[in-house]
Write a protein that holds these residues in place. Structure first.
Motif, PDB file in Angstrom:
ATOM      1  N   GLN A 784     112.739 -25.611  28.084  1.00 48.31           N
ATOM      2  CA  GLN A 784     112.629 -26.739  28.087  1.00 48.31           C
ATOM      3  C   GLN A 784     112.382 -27.818  29.773  1.00 48.31           C
ATOM      4  O   GLN A 784     111.471 -27.738  29.520  1.00 48.31           O
ATOM      5  N   ALA A 785     113.370 -27.126  30.612  1.00 51.08           N
ATOM      6  CA  ALA A 785     113.238 -27.747  31.847  1.00 51.08           C
ATOM      7  C   ALA A 785     112.013 -27.214  32.970  1.00 51.08           C
ATOM      8  O   ALA A 785     111.361 -28.163  33.514  1.00 51.08           O
ATOM      9  N   ALA A 786     111.263 -26.103  32.603  1.00 51.16           N
ATOM     10  CA  ALA A 786     110.736 -25.709  33.205  1.00 51.16           C
ATOM     11  C   ALA A 786     109.205 -25.927  32.388  1.00 51.16           C
ATOM     12  O   ALA A 786     108.653 -26.461  33.827  1.00 51.16           O
ATOM     13  N   PHE A 787     109.393 -26.161  31.559  1.00 47.96           N
ATOM     14  CA  PHE A 787     108.745 -26.491  30.953  1.00 47.96           C
ATOM     15  C   PHE A 787     107.419 -28.202  31.186  1.00 47.96           C
ATOM     16  O   PHE A 787     106.638 -28.088  31.567  1.00 47.96           O
ATOM     17  N   ASN A 788     108.833 -28.890  31.136  1.00 42.04           N
ATOM     18  CA  ASN A 788     108.619 -30.080  31.761  1.00 42.04           C
ATOM     19  C   ASN A 788     108.253 -30.318  33.352  1.00 42.04           C
ATOM     20  O   ASN A 788     107.284 -30.943  33.176  1.00 42.04           O
ATOM     21  N   ASN A 789     108.455 -30.038  34.198  1.00 40.86           N
ATOM     22  CA  ASN A 789     108.113 -29.320  35.144  1.00 40.86           C
ATOM     23  C   ASN A 789     106.979 -29.042  35.719  1.00 40.86           C
ATOM     24  O   ASN A 789     105.995 -29.646  36.551  1.00 40.86           O
ATOM     25  N   ARG A 790     106.510 -28.296  34.636  1.00 40.20           N
ATOM     26  CA  ARG A 790     105.005 -27.667  35.054  1.00 40.20           C
ATOM     27  C   ARG A 790     104.923 -28.787  33.786  1.00 40.20           C
ATOM     28  O   ARG A 790     102.503 -29.060  34.539  1.00 40.20           O
ATOM     29  N   MET A 791     104.272 -29.564  33.100  1.00 43.85           N
ATOM     30  CA  MET A 791     103.504 -30.429  32.164  1.00 43.85           C
ATOM     31  C   MET A 791     103.595 -31.856  33.617  1.00 43.85           C
ATOM     32  O   MET A 791     101.979 -32.180  33.810  1.00 43.85           O
ATOM     33  N   ILE A 792     104.581 -31.812  34.580  1.00 39.77           N
ATOM     34  CA  ILE A 792     104.063 -32.959  35.431  1.00 39.77           C
ATOM     35  C   ILE A 792     103.844 -32.697  36.789  1.00 39.77           C
ATOM     36  O   ILE A 792     102.314 -33.574  37.177  1.00 39.77           O
ATOM     37  N   LYS A 793     103.839 -31.887  36.964  1.00 42.61           N
ATOM     38  CA  LYS A 793     103.326 -30.487  37.860  1.00 42.61           C
ATOM     39  C   LYS A 793     101.996 -30.549  37.929  1.00 42.61           C
ATOM     40  O   LYS A 793     100.911 -31.538  38.869  1.00 42.61           O
ATOM     41  N   PHE A 794     101.278 -30.448  36.879  1.00 44.08           N
ATOM     42  CA  PHE A 794      99.680 -30.246  36.583  1.00 44.08           C
ATOM     43  C   PHE A 794      98.924 -31.507  35.880  1.00 44.08           C
ATOM     44  O   PHE A 794      97.743 -31.969  35.812  1.00 44.08           O
ATOM     45  N   LEU A 795     100.029 -33.385  35.510  1.00 48.18           N
ATOM     46  CA  LEU A 795      99.256 -34.295  35.289  1.00 48.18           C
ATOM     47  C   LEU A 795      99.323 -34.664  37.192  1.00 48.18           C
ATOM     48  O   LEU A 795      98.508 -35.455  36.930  1.00 48.18           O
ATOM     49  N   LYS A 796     100.255 -34.557  37.591  1.00 51.83           N
ATOM     50  CA  LYS A 796      99.828 -34.924  39.074  1.00 51.83           C
ATOM     51  C   LYS A 796      99.092 -34.855  39.476  1.00 51.83           C
ATOM     52  O   LYS A 796      97.117 -35.219  40.755  1.00 51.83           O
ATOM     53  N   GLN A 797      97.889 -32.592  39.183  1.00 48.33           N
ATOM     54  CA  GLN A 797      97.166 -32.497  40.131  1.00 48.33           C
ATOM     55  C   GLN A 797      95.485 -33.321  39.087  1.00 48.33           C
ATOM     56  O   GLN A 797      94.930 -33.550  39.820  1.00 48.33           O
ATOM     57  N   GLY A 798      96.117 -33.243  38.058  1.00 47.26           N
ATOM     58  CA  GLY A 798      94.898 -34.247  37.312  1.00 47.26           C
ATOM     59  C   GLY A 798      94.677 -35.661  37.428  1.00 47.26           C
ATOM     60  O   GLY A 798      93.615 -36.679  37.542  1.00 47.26           O
ATOM     61  N   LEU A 799      95.850 -35.687  37.847  1.00 43.09           N
ATOM     62  CA  LEU A 799      95.433 -37.832  38.764  1.00 43.09           C
ATOM     63  C   LEU A 799      95.664 -37.389  40.715  1.00 43.09           C
ATOM     64  O   LEU A 799      95.616 -38.826  40.457  1.00 43.09           O
ATOM     65  N   ASN A 800      95.381 -36.869  40.515  1.00 45.53           N
ATOM     66  CA  ASN A 800      95.462 -36.297  43.027  1.00 45.53           C
ATOM     67  C   ASN A 800      95.715 -37.622  43.154  1.00 45.53           C
ATOM     68  O   ASN A 800      95.989 -37.832  43.777  1.00 45.53           O
ATOM     69  N   ILE A 801      97.351 -36.929  42.420  1.00 44.13           N
ATOM     70  CA  ILE A 801      98.741 -37.152  42.774  1.00 44.13           C
ATOM     71  C   ILE A 801      99.187 -36.413  44.039  1.00 44.13           C
ATOM     72  O   ILE A 801      99.419 -35.288  43.656  1.00 44.13           O
ATOM     73  N   ASP A 802      99.942 -37.083  45.428  1.00 39.38           N
ATOM     74  CA  ASP A 802     100.427 -35.617  45.914  1.00 39.38           C
ATOM     75  C   ASP A 802     101.924 -35.183  45.528  1.00 39.38           C
ATOM     76  O   ASP A 802     102.324 -35.494  45.052  1.00 39.38           O
TER      77      ASP A 802
END
Length: 840
Positions: A784-802
């Protein structure tokens, strides 16, 4: 010479002894005469009081002495103590059984006299003597319980043969039969039933009157003897028997009216003859108040004197007061009186033909039996003939008891066993299977082989015969309800089709149309009632029927027809049976499809159903936790295999399947490299990746092996409070990924993996797709921790956040800054003061 000298000596000694004895007797006589002379005025009264003083059984001291002098005393054999020990400690598990035994004996005596009256009505006599009844009374002051009946009674010989059976037959032979032959069916051979009175009594008196003999009395204190004598009081009973027991100190609870009433209703409620219990009632009554009357008279006299002195005209007042005085002064006092209460008002309706019993009688009987407020949902009344003959009524309650599943491991008390309408027991493990523990009813037989205490069936084989018949009849009762519901549903479907056709056709004949409408309305009402009745049954007891699917292999096919499920083609609140499912299967469909899950809403959106819905195949929704486990015990229904839509190797069995198989093999060749890359990325999380034959709109689905746990089953096993993971880990099969080769997500991932197999973003996307498929299938996410990190990563990409953007510190307000400065200044002053102190 020596002998001659001894004779005079003996003679002298004898003379001296006679003189002393005469002197002693003279003294006693004088004392007695003096006593009589001193109390001559009260001697007759004392004798009358002694004569009037009665013992617990209603006999005076003189009558007792007369019976002892004229009676026939019999001796029990030496082993009677051993027998009583067996009766108290072995034969009967409860002391309260004594009342059942005595009432049963009284009922038998009444049956005998009634049978004799069929050929000779004169034997009944006239008046109260002709009434066939049983009366029970308790006297707390005397410590006695009396049971009387107007039955056939017993002669002196009958008393010897019936109540003296132990002495006649021999206790030793009784014990030998129990020990050696194991024959416990000894009721009527040794009279042990009557001797159950000694469970609660120290002594027993039996007064009995037979038409062919004088009134006789049998008395025993459970010691080594009993006495039979003619009743010195003459005929007091008319005809019948009265048993009076002197209750032991540890059994005084049976002197209470409520306790006796409870025992009568429990064991003898359905005896053919009325049972009356003497009750004590207290009520308030009005009686003349003499003190008030005297006070009123004195007051009136004083007023009259006062009126004479004043000489005032009060004629009108006097008239009013006279009217008041005409009414007598009364007061309320509590009075205690004894009444006879009829206890067994309910009748044994099961002995009557079913055609003669009304629905109201069935409903009232069910309520009295179960203490329920609602009428039963269904009933069946039958007589079984064959090896064991018995009558029975079985009921299905309208609601399931709240503790239905809590009592599955305990002894059942849902059925009451009677022998000749006498209650025997309601605690059985083998009379009904536990999945039918909700069935309530009675079983009554004339010839069940019981042990000597009438508390246990003698042979387990008999229980098996009864159980088989009861289960068969119970299932027939449910089958009748299910078939009525099926017919009603089919009728509704036909009506819907007919309405569409009737809208186009013209009505012919107004009167005929009206008659048809009336008949249809009646049919609709009956149909709706049948559908509602079975829905209530399925909602209340559906789980227990599924438990029967698991446990009862012999009746599994019958039980399968009682199951009801929601499906992809049912409306809200509707269900479908397996039989109706088979009837409306699509042409070419060979299997019955189902899917198990937590609720219908989640199952409707499941990707496992996409191809099945496209083909128009109906899928059953199994949302009850026991559903999937129960269906695993059903390989097929009416030659149609049951297939879980969430497991691998899903088959359709039609012509289209062969063409799809060829297309899948071609797609597999095209995606071979992608499958290898994806399998390497996932590692040992999955067993294999295959081309799906069930997906149409979803990119991926995760299924389990044919013989392993599904996601739903894993969820249920983990939810067990005392689960042991090692017990079900071997059943949790590795997961299989099914991919849709035509979905754009799969084709794009395939392209990206070919361009750069080591690209981290592509791998992250592939893992994200796998996690989403796990969630949709109902599995837990592995990491679940790895799943959460992936979700945050792709959210940043979708919002154009470094990706390396840091979280800003929390800003401070101006007021907070000033407060911090003030706190800092105070701390500085404190530090300076401390420094000066150190210098000094």
């Amino acid at each position: 010479m020596g002998d001659i000298k001894i004779v005079p000596l003996l003679s002298a000694t004898l003379v001296v002894f006679c003189i002393l004895q005469a002197a002693f007797l003279s003294g006693v006589s004088c004392d007695a005469a003096a006593d009589v002379g001193a109390g001559s005025g009260t001697a007759s009264d004392t004798l009358e009081k002694e004569a009037a003083k009665m013992s617990y059984d209603g006999f005076s001291a003189d009558e007792k002495k007369l019976m002892e002098d004229t009676g026939s005393k019999q001796e029990f054999q030496a082993e009677v103590g051993r027998l009583m020990d067996i009766i108290i400690n072995s034969l009967y598990s409860k002391k309260e059984i004594f009342l059942r035994e005595l009432i049963s004996n009284a009922s038998d005596a009444l049956d005998k006299i009634r049978f004799m009256s069929l050929t000779d009505p004169k034997v009944l006599g006239e008046g109260d003597q002709a009434k066939l009844e049983i009366r029970i009374e308790a006297d707390k002051d005397a410590g006695t319980i009396s049971i009387s009946d107007t039955g056939i009674g017993m002669t002196k010989d009958d008393l010897m043969n019936n109540l003296g059976t132990i002495a006649k037959s021999g206790t030793s032979s009784f014990l030998e039969k129990m020990a050696k032959e194991g024959d416990m069916n000894l009721i009527g051979q040794f009279g042990v039933g009557f001797y159950s009175v000694y469970l609660v009594a120290d002594s027993v008196t039996v007064v009995t009157k037979h038409n062919d003999d004088d009134q006789q009395v049998w008395v025993s204190q459970a010691d080594a003897s009993f006495t039979i004598s003619k009743d010195p009081r003459g005929t007091t009973l008319g005809r019948g028997t009265k048993i009076t027991m002197k209750v032991k100190e540890d059994a005084t609870e049976y002197l209470e009216e409520d306790q006796l009433r409870t025992l009568i209703k429990r064991y003898s409620e359905f005896i053919n003859f009325p049972i009356y219990l003497q009750t004590t009632k207290t009520e308030e009554i009005e009686v003349p108040d003499e003190e008030a009357e005297a006070e009123a008279a004195e007051k009136k006299d004083e007023e009259e004197k006062k009126e004479d002195d004043d000489e005032v005209d009060v004629s009108d007042v006097d008239e009013e007061e006279d009217e008041k005085e005409d009414k007598p002064k009364t007061k309320k006092i509590k009075q205690t009186k004894k009444e006879w209460e009829l206890v067994n008002q309910n009748k044994a309706i099961w002995v009557r033909p079913a055609s003669e019993v009304t629905d109201d009688e069935y409903n009232n009987f069910f309520k009295s039996l179960t203490k329920e407020f609602d009428d039963p949902l269904e009933k069946i009344h039958f007589t079984a003939e064959g090896e064991i003959q018995f009558r029975s009524i079985l009921f299905i309650p309208k609601k399931a008891p709240s503790d239905l599943f809590d009592k599955l491991q305990t002894k059942q008390n849902n059925l009451r066993l009677y022998v000749r309408r006498v209650f025997i027991s309601d605690e059985f493990d083998d009379l009904m299977p536990r999945y039918l523990s909700f069935i309530r009813g009675v079983v009554d037989s004339e010839d069940l082989p019981l042990n000597v205490s009438r508390e246990m069936l003698q042979q387990s084989r008999v229980l098996k015969v009864i159980k088989k018949k009861l289960v068969s009849k119970a299932l027939d009762m449910m089958k009748k309800m299910a078939e009525s519901e099926e017919r009603a549903v089919e009728s509704e479907e036909e009506e819907e089709e007919a309405e569409e056709e009737a809208a186009k056709a013209e009505a012919e004949g107004k009167e005929a149309a009206e008659e048809e409408e009336e008949e249809e309305e009646e049919d609709d009402e009956d149909g709706e009632a049948a559908i509602k009745k079975y829905k209530d049954f399925s909602d209340a007891f559906g789980k227990t029927i599924k438990l029967g699917i698991i446990e009862d292999t012999k009746n599994r096919k019958k039980l399968a027809k009682l199951l009801r499920f929601e499906s992809t083609q049912t409306k809200d609140g509707e269900t479908v049976s397996l039989s109706r499912y088979v009837k409306r299967m699509k042409e070419g469909q060979k299997h019955i499809y189902y899917i198990a899950g937590e609720n219908k809403k989640d199952l409707e959106a499941s990707p496992f159903l996409e191809k099945l819905k496209k083909r128009g195949y109906e899928v059953l929704y199994m949302t009850d936790p026991i559903d999937e486990y129960a269906v695993q015990h059903m390989d097929e229904f009416e030659d149609h295999k049951l297939m879980n839509a969430s497991k691998e190797d899903l088959k359709f069995g039609d012509k289209e399947e062969k063409r799809e198989k060829k297309r899948r093999e071609k797609a597999k060749e095209n995606l071979k490299d992608f499958i290898d890359w994806y399998k390497k990325a996932l590692g040992d999380k999955v067993e294999k990746i295959i081309i799906s034959n069930r997906l149409t709109t979803s990119p991926m689905a995760i299924v389990t092996g044919t013989y392993g746990y599904t996601a739903n089953m894993e969820r249920l096993m983990k939810a067990q409070a005392l689960n042991d993971p090692s017990r079900y880990s071997f059943m949790a099969s590795k997961k299989t990924i099914e991919i849709n080769p035509y979905h754009p997500v799969i084709t794009t991932l395939n392209t990206k993996s070919q361009e750069d197999a080591e690209d981290s973003d592509t791998k992250e996307l592939a893992l994200m797709l796998y996690d989403s498929a796990l969630i949709q299938a109902g599995f837990d996410i592995d990491d679940q921790a790895a799943f959460n990190n992936r979700m945050i990563k792709f959210l940043k990409q979708g919002l154009n956040i470094d990706e390396n953007a840091q979280v800003a510190e929390e800003p401070e307000d101006e007021e907070e800054e000033e407060e911090a400065k003030e706190e800092g200044g105070e701390e500085g002053e404190d530090d300076e003061g401390e420094g000066k102190k150190e210098e000094l």
